[in-house]
Scaffold this active site. Structure first.
Site, mmCIF file in Angstrom:
data_model
loop_
_atom_site.group_PDB
_atom_site.id
_atom_site.type_symbol
_atom_site.label_atom_id
_atom_site.label_comp_id
_atom_site.label_asym_id
_atom_site.label_seq_id
_atom_site.Cartn_x
_atom_site.Cartn_y
_atom_site.Cartn_z
ATOM 1 N N HIS A 79 0.822 -1.213 0.000
ATOM 2 C CA HIS A 79 0.000 0.000 0.000
ATOM 3 C C HIS A 79 0.859 1.268 0.000
ATOM 4 C CE1 HIS A 79 0.166 1.328 4.302
ATOM 5 N NE2 HIS A 79 0.291 0.044 4.584
ATOM 6 N N ASP A 183 5.819 2.747 7.105
ATOM 7 C CA ASP A 183 4.613 1.933 6.918
ATOM 8 C C ASP A 183 3.752 2.679 5.891
ATOM 9 O OD1 ASP A 183 2.235 0.543 7.074
ATOM 10 O OD2 ASP A 183 1.753 1.194 9.110
ATOM 11 N N GLU A 212 -5.290 1.650 2.261
ATOM 12 C CA GLU A 212 -5.150 0.526 3.191
ATOM 13 C C GLU A 212 -5.380 0.963 4.619
ATOM 14 O OE1 GLU A 212 -3.026 -2.238 5.992
ATOM 15 O OE2 GLU A 212 -2.709 -0.092 5.641
ATOM 16 N N GLU A 213 -4.904 2.162 4.959
ATOM 17 C CA GLU A 213 -4.973 2.614 6.350
ATOM 18 C C GLU A 213 -6.395 2.891 6.822
ATOM 19 O OE1 GLU A 213 -2.656 2.326 8.252
ATOM 20 O OE2 GLU A 213 -0.727 2.641 7.281
ATOM 21 N N ASP A 235 4.140 -5.320 3.873
ATOM 22 C CA ASP A 235 3.704 -4.260 4.778
ATOM 23 C C ASP A 235 4.765 -4.054 5.855
ATOM 24 O OD1 ASP A 235 2.052 -2.343 6.062
ATOM 25 O OD2 ASP A 235 0.261 -3.475 5.535
ATOM 26 N N HIS A 326 2.567 4.656 13.103
ATOM 27 C CA HIS A 326 1.451 5.604 13.117
ATOM 28 C C HIS A 326 1.724 6.815 14.008
ATOM 29 C CE1 HIS A 326 -1.848 2.788 11.336
ATOM 30 N NE2 HIS A 326 -0.659 2.595 10.766
#
Length: 360
Positions: A79, A183, A212-213, A235, A326
């Site tokens: 992604h 990521d 994707e997130e 990923d 994140h």
């Protein structure tokens, strides 16, 4: 970069690959606004692909045709998108309320620099200074509703709905890689290298997916439209290897920096095909590649959407471990990225329908 066979040299990560990762990490690509990242990828892969297209969702899809007939059709997905922000309301000149896009810990936001919109205008996530806060305010965790993005009094032309990303710039030092959006720009950079050096006996669909997130939305469209025989998802996964406050071993993920790619057995969305998992483990062992099994638990990847498509697609996920996912910065190890590339290179070289000779 050499193509793998068990008696040949496996690929390595050199300055060229690190420079590409830096460009990818520094680019802005919040879920739903991945165009800047997509442009970099398209420039890199077009000379090596038989076809390149952008679908309705925004996924960038490259095909590399096999040389023979009845070739195995392999999908590899990584992604493009990252977590970030959207301006949703204007408080005063240059001061904006914002919403989160993707899972971000609100506790980590105050004082972080951001880049806003396609022009990368600078801003900062502001909060009341600690020495001007009340005791009650200091004892409370800052919530999203009390934070603002401050773009400065001269910034009057920002549109509500504009995206923003963390302003962290990529660095590589010693064994470590640090940057925003590792990521999953680590997975994107890996897939670019795999496409450039794809073996001739497989038909490869390389999908650089969107959104994707916020629910693996792009991957669902890719799997439905292209109907692969099997899929590998690339990923990043949290490295839960920091000491806990009570000095007890952390058993939530049990993935650690420096111990190789993490192969998934189960996450919150997928029970992985054990034949694919065993194939990856065997390939790693035969090629002297370290790996670790990501402890079954929460989280998820594009595999959650891919493996359910059509009448089911055998799927595996391989991730590069990283700390502080994140947030404004992730730390990963170059060796884990390199061994992820090596494992996928060796796997593509030997993959065949034979791994499905036994029933699941």
């Amino acid at each position: 970069m050499p193509i793998n066979c068990k008696k040949q040299t496996l690929p390595t990560i050199e300055k060229e690959q690190i420079d590409l990762l830096a460009r990818l990490s520094n680019a802005s690509g919040v879920s739903g606004d991945e165009a800047e990242v997509r442009k970099i990828i398209r420039e890199e892969i077009t000379p090596f692909a038989d076809s390149v297209e952008t679908d309705v969702m925004g996924n960038l899809i490259a095909q590399k045709n096999a040389k023979g007939k009845c070739a195995l059709h392999v999908l590899i997905a990584a992604h493009m998108d990252e977590v970030g922000f959207m301006l949703v309301d204007k408080d005063s000149e240059g001061i904006y309320r914002f919403s989160l896009i993707g899972g971000i810990d609100e506790r980590s936001l105050a004082g972080k620099q951001v880049l806003i919109g396609k022009d990368h205008l600078p801003g900062v996530i502001g909060a009341c200074p600690v020495h001007l806060s009340t005791k009650e305010e200091r004892e409370c965790i800052l919530k999203l509703e009390s934070l603002r993005i401050d773009a400065g009094p001269g910034c009057t032309d920002l549109q509500l709905g504009s995206y923003a990303v963390f302003a962290t710039r990529f660095q590589a030092f010693g064994p470590s890689l640090i940057g925003k959006a590792l990521d999953n720009r680590l997975g994107v950079a890996t897939l670019i290298e795999l496409l450039k050096h794809c073996p001739e006996h497989i038909h490869l669909t390389a999908a650089f997916t969107v959104q994707e997130e916020i629910g693996a939305r792009g991957a669902a469209a890719v799997a439905y439209n292209h109907k692969p025989d099997l899929a590998f998802i690339l990923d990043s996964t949290p490295a839960m290897d920091q000491p806990s406050y009570d000095n007890a071993e952390n058993t939530q993920y049990r993935t650690r920096l420096g111990f190789g790619p993490a192969i998934y057995a189960m996450d919150s969305n997928t029970l992985y095909d054990h034949r694919m998992v065993e194939f990856l483990k065997t390939t790693a062992t035969e090629n002297g590649i370290p790996y670790q099994i990501r402890q079954p638990g929460g989280g998820g990847t594009d595999a959650g959407a891919v493996h359910l498509s059509q009448d089911g697609i055998p799927t595996a996920t391989i991730s590069v471990p990283g700390r502080y996912a994140h947030t404004a910065v992730m730390i990963a190890r170059k060796s884990d990225w390199e061994n992820t590339l090596r494992l996928l290179t060796a796997s593509l070289d030997s993959v065949s329908q034979g791994i499905f000779k036994n029933e699941r």
